[in-house]
Design a protein around this motif. Structure first.
Motif, PDB file in Angstrom:
ATOM      1  N   ALA A   1     126.647 -14.706  25.520  1.00 37.18           N
ATOM      2  CA  ALA A   1     126.176 -14.159  26.797  1.00 37.18           C
ATOM      3  C   ALA A   1     124.683 -14.411  26.994  1.00 37.18           C
ATOM      4  O   ALA A   1     124.243 -14.780  28.094  1.00 37.18           O
ATOM      5  CB  ALA A   1     126.473 -12.664  26.863  1.00 37.18           C
ATOM      6  N   ILE A   2     123.906 -14.233  25.930  1.00 32.82           N
ATOM      7  CA  ILE A   2     122.458 -14.432  26.030  1.00 32.82           C
ATOM      8  C   ILE A   2     122.123 -15.892  26.352  1.00 32.82           C
ATOM      9  O   ILE A   2     121.344 -16.186  27.260  1.00 32.82           O
ATOM     10  CB  ILE A   2     121.759 -13.997  24.725  1.00 32.82           C
ATOM     11  CG1 ILE A   2     121.853 -12.473  24.557  1.00 32.82           C
ATOM     12  CG2 ILE A   2     120.293 -14.442  24.722  1.00 32.82           C
ATOM     13  CD1 ILE A   2     121.332 -11.975  23.228  1.00 32.82           C
TER      14      ILE A   2
ATOM     15  N   LEU B   1     124.090 -18.315  27.582  1.00 32.68           N
ATOM     16  CA  LEU B   1     124.596 -18.725  28.892  1.00 32.68           C
ATOM     17  C   LEU B   1     123.705 -18.196  30.013  1.00 32.68           C
ATOM     18  O   LEU B   1     123.385 -18.923  30.966  1.00 32.68           O
ATOM     19  CB  LEU B   1     126.026 -18.225  29.082  1.00 32.68           C
ATOM     20  CG  LEU B   1     126.692 -18.585  30.420  1.00 32.68           C
ATOM     21  CD1 LEU B   1     126.758 -20.101  30.607  1.00 32.68           C
ATOM     22  CD2 LEU B   1     128.081 -17.971  30.504  1.00 32.68           C
ATOM     23  N   THR B   2     123.273 -16.945  29.901  1.00 31.87           N
ATOM     24  CA  THR B   2     122.398 -16.351  30.914  1.00 31.87           C
ATOM     25  C   THR B   2     121.074 -17.102  31.008  1.00 31.87           C
ATOM     26  O   THR B   2     120.589 -17.406  32.108  1.00 31.87           O
ATOM     27  CB  THR B   2     122.123 -14.863  30.591  1.00 31.87           C
ATOM     28  OG1 THR B   2     123.365 -14.151  30.555  1.00 31.87           O
ATOM     29  CG2 THR B   2     121.211 -14.239  31.643  1.00 31.87           C
ATOM     30  N   LEU B   3     120.487 -17.424  29.860  1.00 28.76           N
ATOM     31  CA  LEU B   3     119.217 -18.152  29.848  1.00 28.76           C
ATOM     32  C   LEU B   3     119.366 -19.539  30.471  1.00 28.76           C
ATOM     33  O   LEU B   3     118.478 -20.006  31.201  1.00 28.76           O
ATOM     34  CB  LEU B   3     118.695 -18.265  28.416  1.00 28.76           C
ATOM     35  CG  LEU B   3     118.152 -16.983  27.783  1.00 28.76           C
ATOM     36  CD1 LEU B   3     117.849 -17.202  26.309  1.00 28.76           C
ATOM     37  CD2 LEU B   3     116.897 -16.507  28.518  1.00 28.76           C
TER      38      LEU B   3
ATOM     39  N   ILE C   1     121.601 -20.493  32.766  1.00 26.39           N
ATOM     40  CA  ILE C   1     121.792 -20.375  34.213  1.00 26.39           C
ATOM     41  C   ILE C   1     120.476 -20.056  34.915  1.00 26.39           C
ATOM     42  O   ILE C   1     120.143 -20.646  35.950  1.00 26.39           O
ATOM     43  CB  ILE C   1     122.851 -19.293  34.523  1.00 26.39           C
ATOM     44  CG1 ILE C   1     124.227 -19.751  34.015  1.00 26.39           C
ATOM     45  CG2 ILE C   1     122.911 -19.011  36.022  1.00 26.39           C
ATOM     46  CD1 ILE C   1     125.298 -18.696  34.128  1.00 26.39           C
ATOM     47  N   ILE C   2     119.703 -19.130  34.347  1.00 29.61           N
ATOM     48  CA  ILE C   2     118.392 -18.792  34.916  1.00 29.61           C
ATOM     49  C   ILE C   2     117.487 -20.022  34.920  1.00 29.61           C
ATOM     50  O   ILE C   2     116.756 -20.283  35.889  1.00 29.61           O
ATOM     51  CB  ILE C   2     117.736 -17.641  34.133  1.00 29.61           C
ATOM     52  CG1 ILE C   2     118.522 -16.340  34.350  1.00 29.61           C
ATOM     53  CG2 ILE C   2     116.282 -17.450  34.555  1.00 29.61           C
ATOM     54  CD1 ILE C   2     118.031 -15.189  33.495  1.00 29.61           C
TER      55      ILE C   2
ATOM     56  N   CYS D   1     120.391 -28.206  31.310  1.00 31.76           N
ATOM     57  CA  CYS D   1     120.847 -26.819  31.424  1.00 31.76           C
ATOM     58  C   CYS D   1     122.258 -26.739  32.001  1.00 31.76           C
ATOM     59  O   CYS D   1     123.068 -25.914  31.565  1.00 31.76           O
ATOM     60  CB  CYS D   1     119.881 -25.995  32.270  1.00 31.76           C
ATOM     61  SG  CYS D   1     118.276 -25.713  31.482  1.00 31.76           S
TER      62      CYS D   1
ATOM     63  N   ALA E   1     125.422 -25.279  30.052  1.00 31.77           N
ATOM     64  CA  ALA E   1     126.215 -24.181  30.616  1.00 31.77           C
ATOM     65  C   ALA E   1     127.695 -24.534  30.694  1.00 31.77           C
ATOM     66  O   ALA E   1     128.541 -23.647  30.772  1.00 31.77           O
ATOM     67  CB  ALA E   1     125.693 -23.825  32.005  1.00 31.77           C
TER      68      ALA E   1
ATOM     69  N   TYR F   1     117.220 -24.675  25.710  1.00 30.01           N
ATOM     70  CA  TYR F   1     116.264 -23.679  26.218  1.00 30.01           C
ATOM     71  C   TYR F   1     114.893 -23.826  25.564  1.00 30.01           C
ATOM     72  O   TYR F   1     113.877 -23.971  26.250  1.00 30.01           O
ATOM     73  CB  TYR F   1     116.797 -22.266  26.013  1.00 30.01           C
ATOM     74  CG  TYR F   1     115.861 -21.221  26.575  1.00 30.01           C
ATOM     75  CD1 TYR F   1     115.779 -21.023  27.951  1.00 30.01           C
ATOM     76  CD2 TYR F   1     115.038 -20.472  25.742  1.00 30.01           C
ATOM     77  CE1 TYR F   1     114.898 -20.085  28.484  1.00 30.01           C
ATOM     78  CE2 TYR F   1     114.164 -19.534  26.260  1.00 30.01           C
ATOM     79  CZ  TYR F   1     114.086 -19.348  27.630  1.00 30.01           C
ATOM     80  OH  TYR F   1     113.199 -18.432  28.146  1.00 30.01           O
TER      81      TYR F   1
END
Length: 230
Positions: free
Chosen positions: A16-17, A19-21, A23-24, A59, A63, A97
């Protein structure tokens, strides 16, 4: 809570961490794409439009491929160890990232070398898992020697590394990026042997990283073979 349940929880959190990074970072890179200057960077560390194009590409790919282990498990009905999946997610975090978004490729010496060694070892381990899956299929009736299993794992890891280099080459040609580092931080385009150094260094590190894991795996399989025969 059992150890397996703890690993499962940690895997979901790490997933989750990361994937969130990613997408952001896609939205961040798209925004910066319109703010950055065109052409070649004039100063070391300066980013231009092509750098953000690469960031968006990396990215987005990250993702998508972050779901690959789950898809493989569901489609082939194979169980990938949680430790391997967590390692895979951490690799995406470090490579995309930290490497691209946080610019560790330029900030941290030998960051690219570390990641290639790390990925080669991970893919080598995945090669052993793949063979274990294939030998478990009754219709195939495979009985492979430790040497052949290790050789397959080695070839699998190195082949994945070469495919990545092809991806970098195509991205540089189509999107005018600098994944293969043929343009220096000062904007100088390298030619001849100097232009090949980054690609060949990556392949050599891939080979050495895979070799370490494969040798360890070979002797582990030999020991288990002797124990089962005793």
């Amino acid at each position: 809570m059992k150890t397996s349940e703890k690993f499962e929880t940690r895997k979901k959190v790490v997933f989750a961490i990361v994937l969130t990074l990613l997408i952001i970072s896609v939205f961040y890179a798209i925004y910066m794409l319109f703010q950055a200057p065109s052409g070649v960077a004039q100063n070391e560390g300066e980013r231009v439009k092509t750098d953000y194009v690469l960031m968006v590409l990396q990215c987005l790919v990250g993702a998508i491929v972050i779901f690959l282990p789950k898809k493989v498990e569901d489609h082939f009905e194979v169980r990938i160890p949680n430790a391997i999946e967590i390692t895979y997610f951490i690799f995406l975090f470090c490579a995309i990232y930290l490497g691209e978004v946080r610019n560790f490729y330029f900030r941290v010496p030998y960051w690219d070398v570390i990641l290639h060694a790390f990925s080669a070892a991970m893919l080598g381990a995945l090669g052993f898992i793949l063979v274990d899956y294939l030998t478990g299929i009754e219709n195939l009736n495979l009985r492979l020697s430790p040497f052949f299993v290790s050789f397959f794992a080695f070839c699998f890891s190195v082949t994945c590394g070469i495919i990545w280099e092809i991806y970098e080459f195509l991205a540089d040609g189509i999107l005018n990026t600098n994944m293969q580092k043929f343009i220096t931080a000062h904007g100088e385009v390298m030619i001849g042997r100097a232009a090949l150094v980054d690609t060949m260094k990556d392949i050599i590190v891939d080979v050495l990283g895979a070799l370490v894991v494969v040798v360890f795996g070979y002797f582990t399989l030999k020991r288990k073979q002797k124990e089962s025969a005793a």
